[in-house]
Design a protein around this motif. Structure first.
Motif, PDB file in Angstrom:
ATOM      1  N   GLY A 196       3.880  -6.693 -14.919  1.00  0.00           N
ATOM      2  CA  GLY A 196       3.949  -6.543 -13.429  1.00  0.00           C
ATOM      3  C   GLY A 196       3.716  -7.322 -12.901  1.00  0.00           C
ATOM      4  O   GLY A 196       2.164  -7.794 -13.270  1.00  0.00           O
ATOM      5  N   VAL A 256       1.855  -9.905 -22.810  1.00  0.00           N
ATOM      6  CA  VAL A 256       2.730  -9.560 -23.831  1.00  0.00           C
ATOM      7  C   VAL A 256       3.548  -8.608 -22.716  1.00  0.00           C
ATOM      8  O   VAL A 256       2.993  -8.022 -22.586  1.00  0.00           O
ATOM      9  N   ASP A 257       4.854  -9.030 -23.009  1.00  0.00           N
ATOM     10  CA  ASP A 257       6.178  -8.830 -21.660  1.00  0.00           C
ATOM     11  C   ASP A 257       7.207  -8.811 -22.477  1.00  0.00           C
ATOM     12  O   ASP A 257       7.526  -9.957 -22.420  1.00  0.00           O
ATOM     13  N   SER A 279       7.599  -3.989  -9.940  1.00  0.00           N
ATOM     14  CA  SER A 279       7.203  -5.261  -9.672  1.00  0.00           C
ATOM     15  C   SER A 279       8.306  -5.975  -9.167  1.00  0.00           C
ATOM     16  O   SER A 279       8.660  -5.800  -7.528  1.00  0.00           O
ATOM     17  N   GLU A 296       7.988  -6.975 -26.807  1.00  0.00           N
ATOM     18  CA  GLU A 296       7.628  -5.637 -26.761  1.00  0.00           C
ATOM     19  C   GLU A 296       6.334  -5.505 -27.538  1.00  0.00           C
ATOM     20  O   GLU A 296       6.546  -5.711 -28.556  1.00  0.00           O
ATOM     21  N   THR A 305       1.182  -0.935 -18.333  1.00  0.00           N
ATOM     22  CA  THR A 305       2.349  -1.269 -19.130  1.00  0.00           C
ATOM     23  C   THR A 305       3.269   0.250 -17.946  1.00  0.00           C
ATOM     24  O   THR A 305       4.157   0.485 -18.751  1.00  0.00           O
ATOM     25  N   VAL A 338      10.607   2.009 -12.045  1.00  0.00           N
ATOM     26  CA  VAL A 338      10.279   3.198 -11.542  1.00  0.00           C
ATOM     27  C   VAL A 338       8.937   3.028 -11.504  1.00  0.00           C
ATOM     28  O   VAL A 338       8.314   2.303 -12.151  1.00  0.00           O
TER      29      VAL A 338
HETATM   30  C1  LIG Z   1      12.103   0.651  -4.374  1.00  0.00           C
HETATM   31  C2  LIG Z   1      10.779  -0.001  -4.526  1.00  0.00           C
HETATM   32  C3  LIG Z   1       9.879   0.122  -3.607  1.00  0.00           C
HETATM   33  C4  LIG Z   1       8.464  -1.093  -3.779  1.00  0.00           C
HETATM   34  N1  LIG Z   1       8.005  -1.125  -2.292  1.00  0.00           N
HETATM   35  C5  LIG Z   1       7.118  -1.342  -2.472  1.00  0.00           C
HETATM   36  C6  LIG Z   1       6.154  -2.135  -1.412  1.00  0.00           C
HETATM   37  O1  LIG Z   1       6.800  -2.491  -0.652  1.00  0.00           O
HETATM   38  N2  LIG Z   1       5.131  -2.279  -1.299  1.00  0.00           N
HETATM   39  C7  LIG Z   1       4.233  -2.024  -2.124  1.00  0.00           C
HETATM   40  O2  LIG Z   1       2.750  -2.348  -2.753  1.00  0.00           O
HETATM   41  N3  LIG Z   1       5.063  -1.042  -3.983  1.00  0.00           N
HETATM   42  C8  LIG Z   1       6.100  -1.182  -3.870  1.00  0.00           C
HETATM   43  N4  LIG Z   1       6.923  -0.450  -4.770  1.00  0.00           N
HETATM   44  C9  LIG Z   1       5.407  -0.165  -6.216  1.00  0.00           C
HETATM   45  C10 LIG Z   1       4.654  -0.873  -6.738  1.00  0.00           C
HETATM   46  O3  LIG Z   1       6.409  -1.615  -6.915  1.00  0.00           O
HETATM   47  C11 LIG Z   1       5.403  -0.338  -8.382  1.00  0.00           C
HETATM   48  O4  LIG Z   1       3.474   0.607  -7.921  1.00  0.00           O
HETATM   49  C12 LIG Z   1       4.710  -2.030  -8.778  1.00  0.00           C
HETATM   50  O5  LIG Z   1       5.455  -2.570  -8.897  1.00  0.00           O
HETATM   51  C13 LIG Z   1       4.013  -0.670 -10.355  1.00  0.00           C
HETATM   52  O6  LIG Z   1       3.426  -1.826 -11.179  1.00  0.00           O
HETATM   53  P1  LIG Z   1       2.828  -2.175 -12.422  1.00  0.00           P
HETATM   54  O7  LIG Z   1       2.295  -3.064 -13.121  1.00  0.00           O
HETATM   55  O8  LIG Z   1       1.672  -0.757 -12.512  1.00  0.00           O
HETATM   56  O9  LIG Z   1       4.565  -1.356 -13.364  1.00  0.00           O
HETATM   57  P2  LIG Z   1       5.731  -2.212 -13.199  1.00  0.00           P
HETATM   58  O10 LIG Z   1       5.815  -3.054 -12.518  1.00  0.00           O
HETATM   59  O11 LIG Z   1       7.126  -1.783 -14.435  1.00  0.00           O
HETATM   60  O12 LIG Z   1       5.093  -3.387 -14.887  1.00  0.00           O
HETATM   61  C14 LIG Z   1       5.216  -2.968 -16.227  1.00  0.00           C
HETATM   62  C15 LIG Z   1       5.164  -4.002 -17.024  1.00  0.00           C
HETATM   63  O13 LIG Z   1       4.892  -3.427 -18.275  1.00  0.00           O
HETATM   64  C16 LIG Z   1       5.712  -3.753 -19.319  1.00  0.00           C
HETATM   65  N5  LIG Z   1       5.540  -2.961 -20.273  1.00  0.00           N
HETATM   66  C17 LIG Z   1       5.994  -1.746 -20.624  1.00  0.00           C
HETATM   67  N6  LIG Z   1       6.117  -1.442 -21.880  1.00  0.00           N
HETATM   68  C18 LIG Z   1       5.787  -2.105 -22.547  1.00  0.00           C
HETATM   69  C19 LIG Z   1       5.485  -3.206 -23.808  1.00  0.00           C
HETATM   70  N7  LIG Z   1       5.598  -1.778 -25.019  1.00  0.00           N
HETATM   71  N8  LIG Z   1       5.297  -3.589 -24.309  1.00  0.00           N
HETATM   72  C20 LIG Z   1       5.393  -4.595 -23.632  1.00  0.00           C
HETATM   73  N9  LIG Z   1       5.610  -4.627 -22.405  1.00  0.00           N
HETATM   74  C21 LIG Z   1       5.589  -3.482 -21.904  1.00  0.00           C
HETATM   75  C22 LIG Z   1       7.452  -4.219 -18.038  1.00  0.00           C
HETATM   76  O14 LIG Z   1       7.966  -4.363 -19.032  1.00  0.00           O
HETATM   77  C23 LIG Z   1       6.995  -4.009 -17.008  1.00  0.00           C
HETATM   78  O15 LIG Z   1       7.195  -6.003 -16.722  1.00  0.00           O
HETATM   79  C24 LIG Z   1       7.777   0.129  -4.678  1.00  0.00           C
HETATM   80  C25 LIG Z   1       8.550   0.261  -6.119  1.00  0.00           C
HETATM   81  C26 LIG Z   1      10.438   0.738  -5.741  1.00  0.00           C
HETATM   82  C27 LIG Z   1      10.444   0.996  -7.350  1.00  0.00           C
END
Ligand SMILES: Cc1cc2nc3c(=O)[nH]c(=O)nc-3n(C[C@H](O)[C@H](O)[C@H](O)COP(=O)(O)OP(=O)(O)OC[C@H]3O[C@@H](n4cnc5c(N)ncnc54)[C@H](O)[C@@H]3O)c2cc1C
Length: 340
Positions: A14, A34-35, A42, A148, A177, A275
């Motif tokens: 993400g 890894v993803d 995101s 995964e 994750t 989420v």
């Molecule tokens: C509707 C909506 C609108 C938003 N708008 C904004 C905005 O305008 N501006 C802003 O700053 N933020 C915004 N956000 C918030 C933002 O999207 C999140 O805070 C951010 O995307 C989280 O990023 P992340 O990398 O933590 O998680 P994620 O994007 O969920 O990425 C996590 C990754 O981990 C991977 N993963 C999980 N478990 C495993 C595993 N066992 N093995 C390998 N890979 C795994 C998943 O496949 C995923 O690709 C919004 C969110 C939503 C839902």
């Protein structure tokens, strides 16, 4: 896939995992990511990098506003290095509360212009989240494992990750994750930190019709331009991992979009869900937790805004550099420390 090894492995691609990987690649580290490559929070996000209006929405104090402003300030250089395009679309708040919003933001040190029922925040910008994610991923030069992670375990030289496509070994391991539960094999204390992350489901709509040429926010939601058409957002359903859209929420958001854009609610809206992960103080978990293990998790509704800051803090932790600005506020062990 044959088993592979690298200096540092990131689980999760993400915005946080990729921001950390981009920062470490720029610092010369050999990375693996890894993803499985599914839709994630995101990729559905609106991509607003909005320290002012996010401070307003969250009732931020001066310290939190300064942190968000600092994070946004890292974006131009990060975008330049990573080949990302920051869109300097005007960002407005519209509503009868505009005067109060302008006063709050000015008090927090933001530069705003107020005119009747409209407040414009000069430092709030946007990025096309889906395009930026694809660019970050392709520009990394990291080994990308489309699988995964099933479990992790301590190895003599670092960490071993068992994935659905084979084994990855690395000296250091970064967990990014999202809102997922802790992977099997993590130390108990780290499992406890990760499993306390609260999931917050959100839905966002995409229209082919263009509803606005600027970001317009107000009570109940927002409408923003998108590459083709517009985005309408967003719900925040605490404790939920539901990514299917809720008809009542869809109707509510369509009304908000009509009110904020001054146009009729669009007939066709494609809804998507994501989420977010959140901690109890609303700030991410970024940095080392011991034994060559690092976290980049839980940025709540500001993953895009906070990506480069999290990337920098985690990279500093990996390189054992002195903590930079705001690293203490994001320390993943802050809830485990006495008084935390
Ligand atoms: C509707 C909506 C609108 C938003 N708008 C904004 C905005 O305008 N501006 C802003 O700053 N933020 C915004 N956000 C918030 C933002 O999207 C999140 O805070 C951010 O995307 C989280 O990023 P992340 O990398 O933590 O998680 P994620 O994007 O969920 O990425 C996590 C990754 O981990 C991977 N993963 C999980 N478990 C495993 C595993 N066992 N093995 C390998 N890979 C795994 C998943 O496949 C995923 O690709 C919004 C969110 C939503 C839902």
């Amino acid at each position: 896939m044959a088993d592979i090894s690298c200096d540092i492995v990131v689980i999760g691609a993400g915005v946080l995992g990729l921001s950390v990987a981009a920062e470490l690649t720029a610092r010369g580290h050999a990375m693996c990511v890894v993803d499985p490559g599914r839709q994630n929070a995101s990729s559905v996000a609106a991509g607003m990098i909005a320290p002012a209006f996010e401070s307003q929405l969250d009732g931020a104090d001066a310290a939190r506003a300064a942190l968000l402003r600092h994070a946004a300030g890292l974006w131009p250089a990060f975008a330049g290095r990573s080949g990302l395009v920051l869109e300097r679309t005007p960002a407005e708040w519209r509503g009868s509360d505009a005067k109060a919003v302008a006063e709050t933001l000015t008090g927090l040190g933001f530069s705003v212009q107020a005119d009747g029922d409209v407040v414009r925040a000069e430092g709030d910008v946007r990025i096309d989240a889906e395009a930026a994610l694809a660019r970050l991923r392709s520009g990394l030069g990291a080994a990308f494992v489309g699988a995964e992670a099933r479990s992790v375990e301590r190895a003599p030289e670092g960490w071993r990750v068992e994935t659905t496509a084979g084994r990855v070994e690395a000296r250091q391991l970064i967990i990014a994750t999202g809102a997922a539960a802790a992977l099997a094999g993590l130390p108990e204390a780290v499992t406890d930190i990760i499993n306390r992350i609260e999931p917050i489901a959100g839905q966002i709509g995409r229209t082919e019709a263009s509803l606005t040429d600027r970001v317009v926010r107000g009570v109940g939601g927002y409408v923003t331009p998108a590459r083709a058409g517009s985005l309408i957002g967003a719900t925040m359903v605490r404790g939920s991992r539901e990514t299917a859209s809720d008809p009542a929420a869809s109707a509510r958001l369509a009304e908000v979009a009509a009110r904020l854009s001054g146009l009729a609610a669009p007939e066709t809206i494609e809804w998507r869900g994501g989420v977010r992960g959140a901690t109890s103080d609303g700030l991410p978990l970024a940095g080392p937790v011991g034994d060559g293990l690092h976290l980049a998790l839980a940025p709540r509704r500001n993953g895009w805004l906070l990506g480069p800051l999290v990337g920098r803090i985690v990279a500093d932790g990996i390189e054992r550099r002195p903590r930079g600005a705001h690293a203490a506020a994001l320390d993943p062990l802050r809830f485990s420390l006495p008084g935390g």
